[in-house]
Design an enzyme around this catalytic site. Structure first.
Site, PDB file in Angstrom:
ATOM      1  N   SER A  65     115.505  71.436 -58.175  1.00  0.00           N
ATOM      2  CA  SER A  65     115.899  71.214 -59.688  1.00  0.00           C
ATOM      3  C   SER A  65     114.898  71.700 -60.542  1.00  0.00           C
ATOM      4  O   SER A  65     113.695  72.029 -60.065  1.00  0.00           O
ATOM      5  CB  SER A  65     116.254  69.903 -59.858  1.00  0.00           C
ATOM      6  N   ASP A  93     119.076  74.652 -59.073  1.00  0.00           N
ATOM      7  CA  ASP A  93     119.965  73.758 -59.414  1.00  0.00           C
ATOM      8  C   ASP A  93     119.810  73.272 -60.794  1.00  0.00           C
ATOM      9  O   ASP A  93     118.770  73.067 -61.171  1.00  0.00           O
ATOM     10  CB  ASP A  93     119.745  72.404 -58.439  1.00  0.00           C
ATOM     11  N   ASP A  95     123.631  76.046 -65.983  1.00  0.00           N
ATOM     12  CA  ASP A  95     124.660  75.008 -66.170  1.00  0.00           C
ATOM     13  C   ASP A  95     124.894  75.189 -67.701  1.00  0.00           C
ATOM     14  O   ASP A  95     123.979  74.452 -68.348  1.00  0.00           O
ATOM     15  CB  ASP A  95     124.053  73.572 -65.807  1.00  0.00           C
ATOM     16  N   HIS A  98     127.123  62.510 -60.707  1.00  0.00           N
ATOM     17  CA  HIS A  98     125.521  62.472 -60.209  1.00  0.00           C
ATOM     18  C   HIS A  98     125.116  61.175 -60.137  1.00  0.00           C
ATOM     19  O   HIS A  98     125.564  60.158 -60.856  1.00  0.00           O
ATOM     20  CB  HIS A  98     124.609  63.158 -61.225  1.00  0.00           C
ATOM     21  N   HIS A 124     129.449  69.168 -57.284  1.00  0.00           N
ATOM     22  CA  HIS A 124     128.031  68.472 -57.184  1.00  0.00           C
ATOM     23  C   HIS A 124     128.335  66.834 -57.185  1.00  0.00           C
ATOM     24  O   HIS A 124     129.420  66.385 -57.199  1.00  0.00           O
ATOM     25  CB  HIS A 124     127.577  68.692 -58.584  1.00  0.00           C
ATOM     26  N   ALA A 137     128.045  64.430 -54.568  1.00  0.00           N
ATOM     27  CA  ALA A 137     128.974  64.420 -53.814  1.00  0.00           C
ATOM     28  C   ALA A 137     128.496  63.430 -52.680  1.00  0.00           C
ATOM     29  O   ALA A 137     128.869  63.267 -51.458  1.00  0.00           O
ATOM     30  CB  ALA A 137     129.493  65.467 -53.098  1.00  0.00           C
ATOM     31  N   ASN A 178     126.943  69.294 -52.821  1.00  0.00           N
ATOM     32  CA  ASN A 178     125.526  68.976 -53.079  1.00  0.00           C
ATOM     33  C   ASN A 178     125.429  67.560 -52.919  1.00  0.00           C
ATOM     34  O   ASN A 178     126.432  66.854 -53.474  1.00  0.00           O
ATOM     35  CB  ASN A 178     125.270  69.253 -54.720  1.00  0.00           C
ATOM     36  N   ASP A 202     122.440  64.851 -53.270  1.00  0.00           N
ATOM     37  CA  ASP A 202     121.024  64.643 -53.277  1.00  0.00           C
ATOM     38  C   ASP A 202     120.397  63.193 -53.249  1.00  0.00           C
ATOM     39  O   ASP A 202     119.741  62.713 -52.420  1.00  0.00           O
ATOM     40  CB  ASP A 202     120.581  65.189 -54.625  1.00  0.00           C
TER      41      ASP A 202
HETATM   42 ZN   LIG Z   1     124.619  68.588 -60.232  1.00  0.00          ZN
END
Ligand SMILES: [Zn+2]
Length: 307
Positions: free
Chosen positions: A50, A82, A104, A178, A209, A211, A252, A254
């Site tokens: 990121s 990212d 994005d 997120h 994303h 997930a 994704n 994180d």
């Molecule tokens: Zn994301």
């Protein structure tokens, strides 16, 4: 063994009905844990960075550590930016040797997102780099951006978007979010949206994303050892497995890494307050992240033995 784009990876994943895990990295232990987990499972892997991680570790350190990981494990790895916020952010990553970037533009209005994404695609493709774009908005916190409400991706718009921008993959909003606070009620993903996009764009890779499973065991472990983390429900493995058998080629996760790492560092200190050797607590964190990554590959992604 090389730094590769996601193009071949996604093609094989799409045809093989599995997805590839994209894990966020920002230090040596996380990189080692993720790539060793992927190697042990004979699975392809995407390491992603990121903007916050780029600031924290520096693009050169990250790229060199990823090169070391490739040399050490002998597996192909894609290095992905990212949530790139601008063309400049994407250019910086591309010039630093990244093989894939996400632009994005999901918070811009539709036409502006199309225009900006197209610019990034043109630049990236001229350098042999692939682009992930995003349409629709996920709720939750990503780096410092907090989005309160999600907006599902509109399938017809997604089809138009892909055709007009030439992006290589598309992150869509179908109910994931997120951070550690995803579902307060029952977890629900809108598979109808995914299906409609998949039918209109056969072979085109979709990205999910936000997930993470937000495993209650890690939340409990953090809190048992002095943490104050209030968790909510994450995305269940069976839903993600279904998505990865469909057009979803990249998932994704994180938050789960962050939680596993924090829980295990806390446990080392909790069990042994006299400990002050960083190798002891970072080593414990590394071991737990590798186990987590292997579980994800087996239970969520279905990418075992696909190298
Ligand atoms: Zn994301």
């Amino acid at each position: 063994m090389a730094l590769v784009t996601t193009k071949e990876m996604f093609k094989k994943a799409y045809e093989g009905h599995y997805a590839i895990g994209a894990f966020n990295i920002n230090n040596m232990e996380i990189i080692q844990a993720v790539v060793n987990g992927a190697k042990a499972q004979k699975s392809p892997v995407i390491l992603q960075v990121s903007s916050g991680a780029m600031k924290y570790a520096g693009a050169t350190y990250l790229r060199k550590m990823v090169e070391a990981a490739i040399e050490d494990t002998g597996i192909d790895i894609a290095l992905h930016l990212d949530h790139g916020a601008s063309l400049d952010a994407c250019k910086e990553a591309i010039n630093a040797g990244f093989t894939s970037v996400m632009f994005d533009g999901s918070h811009y209005d539709y036409e502006e997102n199309v225009r900006l994404t197209k610019e990034v695609v043109e630049y990236a493709h001229s350098k042999g780099v692939v682009v992930e774009a995003e349409l629709g908005q996920l709720a939750g916190i990503e780096d410092d951006v907090n989005v309160e409400h999600s907006t599902y991706t509109e399938p017809k718009q997604a089809i138009d978007f892909v055709q007009r921008t030439g992006c290589d993959s598309l992150a869509i909003a179908i109910g994931t979010s997120h951070g550690a606070f995803k579902f307060t009620g029952e977890a629900k993903l809108e598979f109808g949206i995914l299906e409609e996009i998949q039918n209109a764009l056969p072979g085109f890779p979709i990205v999910l994303h936000g997930a993470s499973a937000v495993d209650p065991r890690y939340i409990a472990m953090c809190n048992e050892y002095g943490g104050q983390i209030s968790g909510a429900k994450g995305v269940p493995a069976d839903m993600l497995r279904k998505a990865s058998s469909m057009a979803v080629c990249k998932i994704n996760m994180d938050t789960d890494i962050r939680l596993a790492m924090t829980a295990n560092v806390r446990k080392v200190f909790g069990d042994n307050p006299k400990e002050f050797d960083p190798r002891k607590y970072l080593g414990a964190a590394r071991t737990s992240i590798q186990a987590l990554v292997e579980d994800k590959i087996k239970d969520v992604l279905g990418s075992t033995n696909s190298l």
